[in-house]
Design a protein around this motif. Structure first.
Motif, mmCIF file in Angstrom:
data_model
loop_
_atom_site.group_PDB
_atom_site.id
_atom_site.type_symbol
_atom_site.label_atom_id
_atom_site.label_comp_id
_atom_site.label_asym_id
_atom_site.label_seq_id
_atom_site.Cartn_x
_atom_site.Cartn_y
_atom_site.Cartn_z
ATOM 1 N N GLU A 1 37.655 -2.764 42.659
ATOM 2 C CA GLU A 1 38.435 -2.328 43.824
ATOM 3 C C GLU A 1 39.153 -3.518 44.472
ATOM 4 N N HIS A 2 38.460 -4.649 44.536
ATOM 5 C CA HIS A 2 39.042 -5.864 45.116
ATOM 6 C C HIS A 2 40.284 -6.296 44.331
ATOM 7 N N TYR B 219 43.058 -10.476 55.356
ATOM 8 C CA TYR B 219 42.481 -9.135 55.273
ATOM 9 C C TYR B 219 41.558 -9.064 54.061
ATOM 10 N N LYS B 220 40.268 -9.130 54.326
ATOM 11 C CA LYS B 220 39.266 -9.202 53.256
ATOM 12 C C LYS B 220 38.918 -7.816 52.742
ATOM 13 N N THR B 221 38.571 -7.752 51.463
ATOM 14 C CA THR B 221 38.058 -6.523 50.881
ATOM 15 C C THR B 221 36.528 -6.574 50.956
ATOM 16 N N LEU C 89 32.833 -2.945 43.104
ATOM 17 C CA LEU C 89 33.482 -3.598 44.237
ATOM 18 C C LEU C 89 34.539 -4.596 43.782
ATOM 19 N N ASN D 295 48.117 -12.000 54.020
ATOM 20 C CA ASN D 295 47.300 -10.996 53.329
ATOM 21 C C ASN D 295 45.901 -11.491 53.003
ATOM 22 N N ARG E 64 48.818 -5.771 46.618
ATOM 23 C CA ARG E 64 49.401 -6.695 47.594
ATOM 24 C C ARG E 64 50.369 -7.666 46.920
ATOM 25 N N THR F 4 43.211 -3.983 44.837
ATOM 26 C CA THR F 4 43.844 -4.233 46.135
ATOM 27 C C THR F 4 44.727 -5.479 46.069
#
Length: 157
Positions: free
Chosen positions: A8-9, A154-156, A5, A151, A16, A12
């Protein structure tokens, strides 16, 4: 924390940040964690509060005088302040689920960060903290900060 996780965070976030830097015309972000504030007419410090833009990039909330240098398209560099000090708390060097996602340099003195910073194509995020002419870049550009704030909403997972 799940390593997958977090990977992936950070992927992302990097996507951004690369897009925002490109839109705003910067190649680099120099993000300062902050420095402790001395109480008025005293020799004690207020509790340290980290720069929210710093903790958005790296999960460190209790270490002043640290930096994240984010260059578009590159692995972020964490300048982690770890003084040689007998009297005060010295944090351990990061060796945890997230540390593999950063190039980590340990700083013995706040001024050691200067050798890693560049103002060329850079934006600086944070408080001045008496940096006395260090090459930090354009301080807190309004458009860049607005896009980063947007941005961060918008949470991961």
């Amino acid at each position: 924390m799940d390593k997958k996780l977090y990977a992936e965070h950070i992927a992302t976030l990097r996507s951004r940040y690369d897009e925002i830097l490109d839109q705003c015309g910067y190649d680099t972000l120099n993000v300062f964690s902050g420095s402790p504030k001395v109480q008025f007419l005293d020799d004690n410090y207020y509790p340290f509060k980290v720069n929210p833009q710093f903790k958005a990039l790296v999960p460190v909330t209790d270490n002043p005088h640290s930096w994240v240098i984010y260059r578009r398209g590159q692995k972020p560099k964490l300048l982690f302040y770890r003084p040689v000090d007998f009297w005060h708390y010295v944090p351990a060097a990061p060796q945890t689920f997230w540390s593999e996602h950063y190039d980590i340099e340990l700083l013995a003195k706040p001024a050691d960060a200067k050798q890693f910073l560049s103002a060329d194509g850079a934006a600086f995020l944070g408080e001045d903290a008496n940096l006395d002419g260090w090459p930090i870049g354009t301080p807190n550009p309004e458009e860049l900060l607005a896009r980063l704030h947007w941005n961060r909403a918008y949470k991961t997972p």
